[in-house]
Design a protein around this motif. Structure first.
Motif, short mmCIF file in Angstrom:
data_model
loop_
_atom_site.label_atom_id
_atom_site.label_comp_id
_atom_site.label_asym_id
_atom_site.label_seq_id
_atom_site.Cartn_x
_atom_site.Cartn_y
_atom_site.Cartn_z
N VAL A 383 13.74 121.77 -52.03
CA VAL A 383 14.94 121.95 -51.22
C VAL A 383 14.64 121.59 -49.77
O VAL A 383 13.59 121.98 -49.23
CB VAL A 383 15.45 123.41 -51.30
N VAL A 414 17.14 118.92 -53.83
CA VAL A 414 18.41 119.30 -53.23
C VAL A 414 18.29 119.10 -51.71
O VAL A 414 17.36 119.62 -51.09
CB VAL A 414 18.79 120.76 -53.53
N GLY A 416 20.67 119.25 -48.08
CA GLY A 416 21.95 119.67 -47.52
C GLY A 416 21.92 119.64 -46.01
O GLY A 416 20.86 119.49 -45.39
N TRP A 423 20.05 127.49 -46.05
CA TRP A 423 20.70 127.56 -47.36
C TRP A 423 20.80 129.01 -47.85
O TRP A 423 21.51 129.30 -48.79
CB TRP A 423 19.95 126.71 -48.38
N TYR A 443 24.97 126.06 -53.47
CA TYR A 443 23.59 125.75 -53.87
C TYR A 443 22.94 126.92 -54.60
O TYR A 443 22.35 126.75 -55.67
CB TYR A 443 22.76 125.36 -52.64
N ARG A 444 23.03 128.11 -54.03
CA ARG A 444 22.30 129.24 -54.59
C ARG A 444 22.83 129.64 -55.97
O ARG A 444 22.05 129.97 -56.88
CB ARG A 444 22.36 130.45 -53.65
N ILE A 447 22.85 126.02 -58.49
CA ILE A 447 21.62 125.25 -58.70
C ILE A 447 20.40 126.16 -58.76
O ILE A 447 19.73 126.24 -59.79
CB ILE A 447 21.45 124.18 -57.59
N GLU A 448 20.12 126.88 -57.67
CA GLU A 448 18.90 127.68 -57.61
C GLU A 448 18.86 128.75 -58.70
O GLU A 448 17.88 128.86 -59.44
CB GLU A 448 18.76 128.32 -56.24
N TRP A 477 29.71 117.50 -52.15
CA TRP A 477 28.46 117.46 -52.89
C TRP A 477 28.42 116.20 -53.75
O TRP A 477 29.40 115.84 -54.40
CB TRP A 477 28.33 118.68 -53.79
#
Length: 711
Positions: A383, A414, A416, A423, A443-444, A447-448, A477
């Protein structure tokens, strides 16, 4: 390198647990009726931060507060409309209304935010975590301190989620876990926070970015072996684990996360190095292409190595007067004088390394992680932020190093529009930029959280093919099968002799000159400049500052593309290829790619705003090799080529693309004397001399930026 979990939002004090503040009121507690408590109950939202609402509700005769990040806690009633909390000490004042009541939040009597009631109180899932501390023995007998948080309300075996850090783990609690990583805390993991060697409660000697050891030697130790030994102990001694481990971390802990993937313990099934420091000489914290980051190198080493814990840095004169960092470092000169005047009796190890190893020798090469990234041993989610003021280089270099070896498709990226670690925030903006959505939440949650759930719990839902990037300008995105995408075409944008940028066509020959004076360097951000992590520091968002403060200086060369009549999308690596001469025998070159907003932009804040999208420095003495500094011949035209890193940005119709070249960027970077000396770290006042720098554009010397254009 420092991970700043206390992200910038207007509801900061209400969203996370902070140290106790001074008492804000002398009123005595009162007891309220159920109807009085119900009158102020509900969800309240700040319109500027709509993704961080607070919920208040009556329970057991008291008013409780909670949010997605804040575990429920009871408030003390001072009246029917005024309540306080102790940790942190905050005052909440409600104004009930039949339609939509309001809430003001203040600390020390100062207004922090005004919220509006937006609905009924929302209750979130909070696991209860049991906390314990252990000292875990390593293979050489040194014991390392860990804090272990185990969910007590989950009966099935769960994986470990571990973060190793030099910044201390004593404050790791159930509350801090939810405050910092709410999605992962809610998912239910055995969380382990670990102090690395020589830091806080851990034994042993701390070494900044400890080099990788020879793992054929069973007695050799490094961050990889310490991770391995810690995991082996956890699997054996902590009950109710499922035998799988994920490792996560941002900044220095990002580097430590990457170490978990080199000769990993078999139980490591996923790692997420976030803003990892991969090479601190080439492009991360301490140097960029040989140019020394003076404020950061000075501040960070002082803060980390003055004791086993953290030490505050101040910019003050002999009389104790606070100074602008620009003046503080300008008056001192080179690093050797910074050290002499620091008051530190013994030279700190990293300061000593700067003095003794200014070039890219074996000392820095041994700390370069990229040389060990020869296989993707475990699924890796890297990230990075496009506006990371500390470790932008690391995540991009890590992904690129691993990608050729990704035969099993386990290397993910990723990117951003984040500053260092932001993030973790739920905000919709960064600096003056508004994105229209909480890119941290996206994102969290999408994805994460799904990445770790997939590889540690076998849960479905992780669908990232390769790269996710938040494209600025369009504020959307994007997902790519590879980064940069295959349809990005490298296109020359020539810097003509008339100050006009010519895109993909012959440009007017000529040259542009400026006088670079080390006695009057170009500041890298608006003054005053505070200590890096000091109170009120603007360090965190300097890369997003309006560049008009520098553009009109006579020591900055400027080129402009005509106002765009269509959107221009740039996705991938930006390269500066500059032909220049100097009347000195050394010199620096800073290139900045800027998106200038139109004067009639719908957002008044952004009218005429000059936003840097890419920027980087190159130290001229390293033109023929980072390990071999050589003097420049005065008046001779040389080619200087360096990366300005990755971008995914749309220059919108009506905007103007600007390129700037300058030779100082102070005090982010130390001043080049512009006279070749063996070691700039020990340069003397008389070594610093003005020099005329000339940038050329002709058939033999085509100064340009190479931009990856997506049509």
């Amino acid at each position: 390198m420092l991970q700043n979990w206390l992200v910038s939002t207007s509801l900061l004090f209400a969203a996370v647990s902070l140290p106790t503040l001074a008492q804000t009121t002398q009123s005595s507690p009162v007891t309220l009726t159920a109807s009085q408590l119900d009158a102020v109950s509900g969800e309240y939202t700040d319109s500027t931060e709509p993704d961080t609402p607070l919920s208040f509700y009556a329970k057991d005769g008291k008013l409780y507060i909670e949010s997605e990040r804040r575990i429920p806690s009871a408030l003390t009633a001072l009246s029917a409309s005024e309540f306080t909390s102790r940790n942190p000490q905050i005052t909440y004042r409600f104004t009930p209304s039949a339609s939509a009541g309001t809430l003001t939040i203040s600390t020390h009597g100062d207004l922090d935010a005004t919220l509006t009631r937006t609905g009924d109180a929302v209750h979130h899932l909070f696991h209860h975590y049991d906390r314990r501390e252990e000292m875990i023995p390593m293979r050489d007998g040194v014991k390392l301190h860990v804090v272990i948080l185990t969910p007590t309300d989950i009966s099935t075996p769960v994986p470990f989620l571990m973060q190793r850090t030099p910044y201390g783990v004593d404050d790791s609690t159930e509350a801090s876990f939810f405050a910092q990583r709410p999605e992962l805390a809610r998912a239910g993991y055995i969380y382990v926070g670990a102090d690395i060697r020589g830091r806080f409660k851990s034994e042993g000697e701390f070494k900044m970015m400890r080099p990788l050891a020879d793992h054929h030697d069973p007695k050799a130790i490094d961050e990889s072996t310490d991770t391995y030994d810690t995991i082996a102990w956890l699997l054996k001694n902590i009950p109710n684990n499922n035998g799988r481990v994920g490792v996560i971390g941002t900044s220095y802990p990002g580097f430590l996360s990457m170490m978990a993937g080199i000769d990993p313990h078999p139980a490591v099934k996923a790692i997420s190095p976030q803003a990892p420091m991969i090479d601190v000489w080439k492009g991360d914290d301490f140097f960029h292409n040989g140019a020394f980051r003076q404020t950061y190198g000075y501040d960070y080493a002082y803060s980390l190595e003055s004791s086993k814990e953290m030490t505050d840095v101040e910019y003050k004169d002999a009389n104790g007067k606070t100074l602008d960092g620009y003046d503080y470092f300008l008056h001192r000169g080179s690093l050797i004088e910074d050290i002499r005047q620091s008051g530190v009796k013994e030279k700190l190890p990293t300061w000593q390394a700067f003095l003794e190893h200014p070039a890219y020798d074996s000392f820095w090469h041994s700390r370069g992680v990229e040389y060990h990234l020869t296989q993707v041993t475990v699924p890796t989610l890297t990230v990075g932020g496009y506006y990371d003021q500390e470790d932008m280089y690391g995540p991009q270099e890590e992904y690129a190093s691993l990608e050729p070896h990704d035969t099993d498709h386990k290397n993910f990226l990723v990117l951003g529009p984040w500053r260092h670690g932001s993030w973790s925030s739920s905000s919709r903006h960064l600096g003056a930029l508004q994105y229209g959505q909480s890119i941290g939440n996206e994102y969290r949650s999408q994805i994460e959280a799904k990445f770790f759930a997939h590889y540690l719990k076998d849960e479905p839902g992780f669908d990232l093919e390769d790269t996710a990037s938040f494209q600025t300008g369009s504020n959307t995105w994007k997902r790519y099968a590879h980064f940069p995408p295959a349809d990005a075409t490298k296109t020359s944008f020539c810097l003509s002799g008339t100050g006009v940028i010519a895109a993909g066509s012959p440009c007017t020959p000529g040259k542009i000159s400026y006088l670079s004076d080390p006695a009057n360097p170009v500041p890298y951000r608006h003054r005053p400049i505070q200590p890096t992590y000091g109170s009120g520091s603007k360090w965190y968002t300097w890369m997003l500052e309006d560049q008009r403060f520098a553009t009109d200086r006579k020591d900055v060369a400027v080129w402009k593309l005509p106002v765009l009549d269509h959107d221009l999308t740039i996705t991938g690596e930006v390269i500066a290829d500059i032909f220049a001469s100097t009347t000195g025998s050394d010199g620096d070159f800073v290139a900045k790619l800027i998106d200038q907003y139109p004067d009639d932009d719908p957002d008044p804040t952004m009218r005429g705003f000059q936003l840097m999208t890419n920027m980087e420095i190159f130290r001229g003495r390293y033109r023929t090799g980072f390990d071999k500094p050589n003097a420049l011949k005065p008046g001779e035209v040389n080619e200087f080529q360096w990366s300005l890193h990755d971008i995914d940005h749309v220059f919108k119709k009506g905007h103007t693309l600007i390129v700037e070249i300058q030779s100082t960027w102070f005090p982010l970077y130390d001043r080049n004397p512009q006279t070749f000396v063996a070691n700039i770290m020990t340069a003397k006042p008389e070594d610093y001399r003005p020099a005329t720098v000339t940038v050329y554009s002709d058939e033999k010397h085509k100064s340009q930026l190479v931009l990856p254009i997506v049509k």
